[in-house]
Design a protein around this motif. Structure first.
Motif, PDB file in Angstrom:
ATOM      1  N   LEU A  77       0.856  -1.176   0.000  1.00 24.06           N
ATOM      2  CA  LEU A  77       0.000   0.000   0.000  1.00 24.06           C
ATOM      3  C   LEU A  77       0.895   1.229   0.000  1.00 24.06           C
ATOM      4  O   LEU A  77       1.775   1.366   0.849  1.00 24.06           O
ATOM      5  N   ASP A  78       0.691   2.113  -0.966  1.00 24.14           N
ATOM      6  CA  ASP A  78       1.446   3.365  -1.046  1.00 24.14           C
ATOM      7  C   ASP A  78       0.493   4.500  -0.714  1.00 24.14           C
ATOM      8  O   ASP A  78      -0.351   4.878  -1.519  1.00 24.14           O
ATOM      9  N   ILE A  79       0.621   5.022   0.503  1.00 25.45           N
ATOM     10  CA  ILE A  79      -0.252   6.096   0.968  1.00 25.45           C
ATOM     11  C   ILE A  79       0.353   7.439   0.578  1.00 25.45           C
ATOM     12  O   ILE A  79       1.534   7.672   0.787  1.00 25.45           O
ATOM     13  N   ALA A  80      -0.484   8.317   0.044  1.00 20.28           N
ATOM     14  CA  ALA A  80      -0.069   9.630  -0.452  1.00 20.28           C
ATOM     15  C   ALA A  80       0.838   9.441  -1.668  1.00 20.28           C
ATOM     16  O   ALA A  80       1.932   9.979  -1.755  1.00 20.28           O
ATOM     17  N   CYS A  81       0.347   8.679  -2.626  1.00 26.42           N
ATOM     18  CA  CYS A  81       1.135   8.290  -3.805  1.00 26.42           C
ATOM     19  C   CYS A  81       1.289   9.396  -4.839  1.00 26.42           C
ATOM     20  O   CYS A  81       2.058   9.243  -5.788  1.00 26.42           O
TER      21      CYS A  81
END
Length: 102
Positions: A15-19
């Protein structure tokens, strides 16, 4: 993102948060089993889906502090995120922890 790829395995779901516009998520997807990039900015997510989305990579528009994901992830990455969160920094850590244990 180059640094974090050293810790990603081919079976990892990430999961890449603030991608943002999705470039980093796309780079991680070259190594990971699956990547979901999340960002609060709808135009950025639309751009990412248009340019980078593929079989093991997708993007979703959502607030990092209000994520309600049913998927499970092995790893979470999040760059340049804390400085955009007005609320207590502890909140984002609690979000990350919740996602990893569920």
């Amino acid at each position: 993102y180059k640094f974090v790829k050293e810790f990603i395995n081919e079976n990892d779901e990430v999961l890449d948060i603030a991608c943002g516009v999705g470039y980093g998520s796309a780079d991680i997807a070259k190594k990971a089993k699956r990547v979901l990039g999340v960002d609060i900015n709808n135009p950025s997510v639309n751009f990412a889906n248009k340019i980078f989305a593929c079989d093991n990579l997708s993007y979703k528009c959502a607030n990092a502090l209000e994520l309600d994901l049913e998927e499970k992830f092995d790893k979470i990455v999040s760059f340049e995120t804390i400085e955009h969160i007005i609320e207590d920094e502890k909140s984002i850590v609690q979000v990350y922890y919740y996602i990893l244990i569920h």
